[in-house]
Design an enzyme around this catalytic site. Sequence first.
Site, PDB file in Angstrom:
ATOM      1  N   THR A  18       4.013 -13.002 -15.499  1.00 57.38           N
ATOM      2  CA  THR A  18       3.096 -12.729 -14.162  1.00 57.38           C
ATOM      3  C   THR A  18       2.430 -11.471 -14.523  1.00 57.38           C
ATOM      4  OG1 THR A  18       4.820 -13.785 -12.816  1.00 57.38           O
ATOM      5  CG2 THR A  18       3.368 -12.627 -11.551  1.00 57.38           C
ATOM      6  N   ARG A  22       7.613  -8.301 -20.051  1.00 57.70           N
ATOM      7  CA  ARG A  22       8.633  -7.619 -19.488  1.00 57.70           C
ATOM      8  C   ARG A  22       9.983  -8.204 -20.427  1.00 57.70           C
ATOM      9  NH1 ARG A  22       7.314  -7.114 -13.206  1.00 57.70           N
ATOM     10  NH2 ARG A  22       5.392  -6.176 -13.447  1.00 57.70           N
ATOM     11  N   SER A 113       8.044  -2.420 -13.609  1.00 57.84           N
ATOM     12  CA  SER A 113       8.147  -2.629 -12.166  1.00 57.84           C
ATOM     13  C   SER A 113       9.241  -2.207 -11.563  1.00 57.84           C
ATOM     14  CB  SER A 113       7.545  -4.107 -11.872  1.00 57.84           C
ATOM     15  OG  SER A 113       7.141  -3.853 -10.458  1.00 57.84           O
ATOM     16  N   HIS A 114       9.905  -3.088 -10.642  1.00 56.99           N
ATOM     17  CA  HIS A 114      10.857  -2.964  -9.761  1.00 56.99           C
ATOM     18  C   HIS A 114      12.353  -3.114 -10.701  1.00 56.99           C
ATOM     19  CE1 HIS A 114       9.494  -6.901 -10.203  1.00 56.99           C
ATOM     20  NE2 HIS A 114      10.640  -7.297  -9.578  1.00 56.99           N
ATOM     21  N   LYS A 126       1.628  -3.713 -20.178  1.00 55.29           N
ATOM     22  CA  LYS A 126       0.601  -4.727 -19.784  1.00 55.29           C
ATOM     23  C   LYS A 126      -0.740  -4.013 -19.922  1.00 55.29           C
ATOM     24  CE  LYS A 126      -0.002  -3.608 -14.764  1.00 55.29           C
ATOM     25  NZ  LYS A 126      -0.179  -4.275 -13.553  1.00 55.29           N
ATOM     26  N   ASP A 277       8.245   1.191  -5.276  1.00 54.33           N
ATOM     27  CA  ASP A 277       8.906   0.681  -6.520  1.00 54.33           C
ATOM     28  C   ASP A 277       9.089   1.581  -7.751  1.00 54.33           C
ATOM     29  OD1 ASP A 277       6.410  -0.067  -7.222  1.00 54.33           O
ATOM     30  OD2 ASP A 277       7.167  -1.854  -8.370  1.00 54.33           O
ATOM     31  N   ASP A 279       6.971   1.398 -10.417  1.00 58.02           N
ATOM     32  CA  ASP A 279       5.805   2.005 -10.888  1.00 58.02           C
ATOM     33  C   ASP A 279       4.557   2.106  -9.713  1.00 58.02           C
ATOM     34  OD1 ASP A 279       5.690  -0.686 -10.362  1.00 58.02           O
ATOM     35  OD2 ASP A 279       3.840  -1.089 -11.748  1.00 58.02           O
ATOM     36  N   ASP A 281       3.359   0.528  -7.204  1.00 55.97           N
ATOM     37  CA  ASP A 281       2.497  -0.438  -6.492  1.00 55.97           C
ATOM     38  C   ASP A 281       3.193  -1.184  -5.461  1.00 55.97           C
ATOM     39  OD1 ASP A 281       4.021  -1.883  -8.260  1.00 55.97           O
ATOM     40  OD2 ASP A 281       2.321  -2.870  -9.333  1.00 55.97           O
ATOM     41  N   ARG A 282       4.353  -1.387  -5.374  1.00 56.48           N
ATOM     42  CA  ARG A 282       4.920  -2.194  -4.248  1.00 56.48           C
ATOM     43  C   ARG A 282       5.366  -1.149  -3.098  1.00 56.48           C
ATOM     44  NH1 ARG A 282       8.971  -6.950  -6.243  1.00 56.48           N
ATOM     45  NH2 ARG A 282       7.526  -7.614  -7.999  1.00 56.48           N
ATOM     46  N   THR A 344       0.469 -16.567  -7.509  1.00 56.23           N
ATOM     47  CA  THR A 344       1.382 -15.319  -7.593  1.00 56.23           C
ATOM     48  C   THR A 344       0.672 -14.600  -8.948  1.00 56.23           C
ATOM     49  OG1 THR A 344       3.252 -16.384  -6.536  1.00 56.23           O
ATOM     50  CG2 THR A 344       3.570 -14.262  -7.978  1.00 56.23           C
ATOM     51  N   GLU A 364       3.821 -11.636  -0.727  1.00 52.32           N
ATOM     52  CA  GLU A 364       5.419 -11.340  -0.112  1.00 52.32           C
ATOM     53  C   GLU A 364       6.165 -10.566  -0.960  1.00 52.32           C
ATOM     54  OE1 GLU A 364       7.697 -12.897  -2.091  1.00 52.32           O
ATOM     55  OE2 GLU A 364       6.388 -13.319  -3.567  1.00 52.32           O
ATOM     56  N   SER A 365       5.826 -10.342  -2.219  1.00 56.63           N
ATOM     57  CA  SER A 365       6.557  -9.661  -3.121  1.00 56.63           C
ATOM     58  C   SER A 365       6.525  -8.075  -2.756  1.00 56.63           C
ATOM     59  CB  SER A 365       6.498  -9.919  -4.480  1.00 56.63           C
ATOM     60  OG  SER A 365       4.965  -9.753  -4.864  1.00 56.63           O
ATOM     61  N   LYS A 376      -2.074  -3.413  -6.683  1.00 52.17           N
ATOM     62  CA  LYS A 376      -1.604  -3.160  -5.251  1.00 52.17           C
ATOM     63  C   LYS A 376      -1.217  -1.487  -5.253  1.00 52.17           C
ATOM     64  CE  LYS A 376       2.712  -5.258  -6.683  1.00 52.17           C
ATOM     65  NZ  LYS A 376       2.645  -6.530  -7.870  1.00 52.17           N
ATOM     66  N   ARG A 496      12.668 -18.996  -7.282  1.00 52.05           N
ATOM     67  CA  ARG A 496      12.529 -18.438  -5.810  1.00 52.05           C
ATOM     68  C   ARG A 496      12.187 -19.621  -4.786  1.00 52.05           C
ATOM     69  NH1 ARG A 496      12.063 -13.120  -7.459  1.00 52.05           N
ATOM     70  NH2 ARG A 496      10.591 -12.498  -8.847  1.00 52.05           N
TER      71      ARG A 496
HETATM   72  C1  G16 Z   1       4.125  -8.720 -10.136  1.00 50.62           C
HETATM   73  C2  G16 Z   1       3.000  -9.405  -9.920  1.00 50.62           C
HETATM   74  C3  G16 Z   1       3.003  -9.797  -8.498  1.00 50.62           C
HETATM   75  C4  G16 Z   1       3.939 -10.728  -8.208  1.00 50.62           C
HETATM   76  C5  G16 Z   1       5.374 -10.178  -8.714  1.00 50.62           C
HETATM   77  C6  G16 Z   1       6.487 -11.147  -8.552  1.00 50.62           C
HETATM   78  O1  G16 Z   1       4.316  -7.627  -9.327  1.00 50.62           O
HETATM   79  O2  G16 Z   1       1.801  -8.468 -10.033  1.00 50.62           O
HETATM   80  O3  G16 Z   1       1.647 -10.335  -8.217  1.00 50.62           O
HETATM   81  O4  G16 Z   1       3.945 -11.086  -6.862  1.00 50.62           O
HETATM   82  O5  G16 Z   1       5.278  -9.552  -9.945  1.00 50.62           O
HETATM   83  O6  G16 Z   1       6.163 -12.050  -9.372  1.00 50.62           O
HETATM   84  P1  G16 Z   1       7.230 -13.323  -9.827  1.00 50.62           P
HETATM   85  O7  G16 Z   1       7.445 -13.932  -8.464  1.00 50.62           O
HETATM   86  O8  G16 Z   1       6.598 -14.224 -10.847  1.00 50.62           O
HETATM   87  O9  G16 Z   1       8.474 -12.534 -10.565  1.00 50.62           O
HETATM   88  P2  G16 Z   1       5.067  -6.213 -10.102  1.00 50.62           P
HETATM   89  O10 G16 Z   1       5.164  -5.374  -9.068  1.00 50.62           O
HETATM   90  O11 G16 Z   1       6.630  -6.949 -10.710  1.00 50.62           O
HETATM   91  O12 G16 Z   1       4.293  -5.816 -11.129  1.00 50.62           O
END
Ligand code: G16
Length: 543
Positions: A18, A22, A113-114, A126, A277, A279, A281-282, A344, A364-365, A376, A496
């Site tokens: 996504t 990772r 990320s998280h 990325k 989070d 990095d 962005d969340r 997503t 939603e994430s 974000k 999910r």
């Molecule tokens: C990334 C993407 C988001 C996505 C999230 C969860 O966020 O940029 O658009 O909603 O992953 O994705 P998945 O449901 O496929 O795990 P981040 O904050 O992890 O970079």
Amino acid sequence: MTPTVIQTAPIDGQKPGTSGLRKKTRIFLQPHYLENYVQAIFDGIGGVAGAHLVVGGDGRYFNDRAIQVILRMAAANGAARCTVGQGGLLSTPAASHLIRKLQATGGLILSASHNPGGPDEDFGLKYNGPNGGPATEAVTERIHARTRDIDTYRIIETQDIDLDTAGETTLADMVVAIVDPVTDHADLMETLFDFDAIRALFAGGFRMRFDAMHAVTGPYAREVLETRLGAPAGTVVNGTPLPDFGGGHPDPNPIWAKDLMQAMHGADAPDFGAASDGDGDRNMIVGRHCYVSPSDSLAVLADLAHLAPGYAAGLKGVARSMPTSCAADRVAAAKGIDCYETPTGWKFFGSLLDAGRATICGEESAGTGSDHVREKDGLWAVLLWLNILAVTGKSVAALMADHWARYGRNYYSRHDYEAVDSAAATGLIDALRARLPDLPGTEAAGLTIAAADEFSYDDPVDGSRATGQGIRIGFANGARLVFRLSGTGTEGATLRVYLEQLETDPGRLDRDPQEALTPVIAAAEALAGIAARTGRTAPDVIT
Ligand code: G16
């Protein structure tokens, strides 16, 4: 310094998900793993000769070592300049802003990320393009294709660069500029929000707790909240970025930001709480005794953004990812603006933002952002909330009550089943897909199914098509169920299940979401047979 050409061979599994690649950190530490992927990025974007790249990450374990490799490879591949965040740090939104501000060729952002960090946890990388946003699907596919036939990479053998001292140096013929990672982003925030009004709010005794979760946002939040807006020292907690995030998951949700949730639900709770989070962005938003779901946060921000100077002219449109609740749709309808439903992944918002079709996007994430960058932006969301609180003088709970009274409430929850056997998870989705044509008109746990499909998206700007983006089930009573496999996990599969129930009865707007969603949860089990297929009788994480 002459570039060395190293012989290598393709390594399986370098397919970006996504949001970039990772993996477990130990996988990234394998010989040639990082180098292959970096060379595939460079080749996939058509080479980096003469390029200007922005480089930085969230400070997790291996961040600094990986940056040294990336810089030596960029120099060996003929890049003209790399701008690097001091100490190797750049939040994802700050990197996006720098790419745009400096009109760079693109950027490499190091983060998972998280996900937790450390030698036994996760790492990620990325590529973001010249608009500052995550690489499009087309670019990502070219990078992946290159990982499959790569046979050499180029690198310069030299001493490490000092990443901790701001200033310019050279690496072969490439200039490396080490820049303060915070100032530019903080300056951008000042152009969007009414800092005087927020300053007055804090001066009046308004109390806030910002949990940076030992991740990258700490320095950004301290600069903006404590230094520029005058919030008392100590407003930002866990503000020093650590390579292992203090052993926690830097994931801003009620499960992983438990300390913040407890503080906000305690007797002496502050007025406003927020977390971000790994990095940056969340975001998570929580008022005194009032958690705000990310989908509701998007809807409230879309409704009231005009109270901030940067959005006073109103919004061009709103966009949300498909599994995000439909709360924002009704705000857009009331305002007479478009609401886009995308797959997503923040990358799908890029073309809408570039084309001026959407101003605010959200997921939603726990991601919300606007056209000020192409990612974000956690701190941006927190500041927009603060701006709204300052102008309205209302509490978070009062704003939510107003919102639901006007628009109805989309009760919402996501149930995650983590590290599930991949074959079992794929089998569950395949079985649902096979039944889709027969589902409308039937019942699941007493709920009548009105519509069932697998989401595909045709980008209205560039015409690209994305298929297989999640199974959607709509019910006659306004409930909705979505099933999808995560594209960010690093172990097995993460299933999910997204659950939603619209409620418009004024007497039923204050229920516990899990209780309000009980019939939809039962329908999910009846339709998908989660327990039988995965062996799991309860989700690992409920948000
Ligand atoms: C990334 C993407 C988001 C996505 C999230 C969860 O966020 O940029 O658009 O909603 O992953 O994705 P998945 O449901 O496929 O795990 P981040 O904050 O992890 O970079």
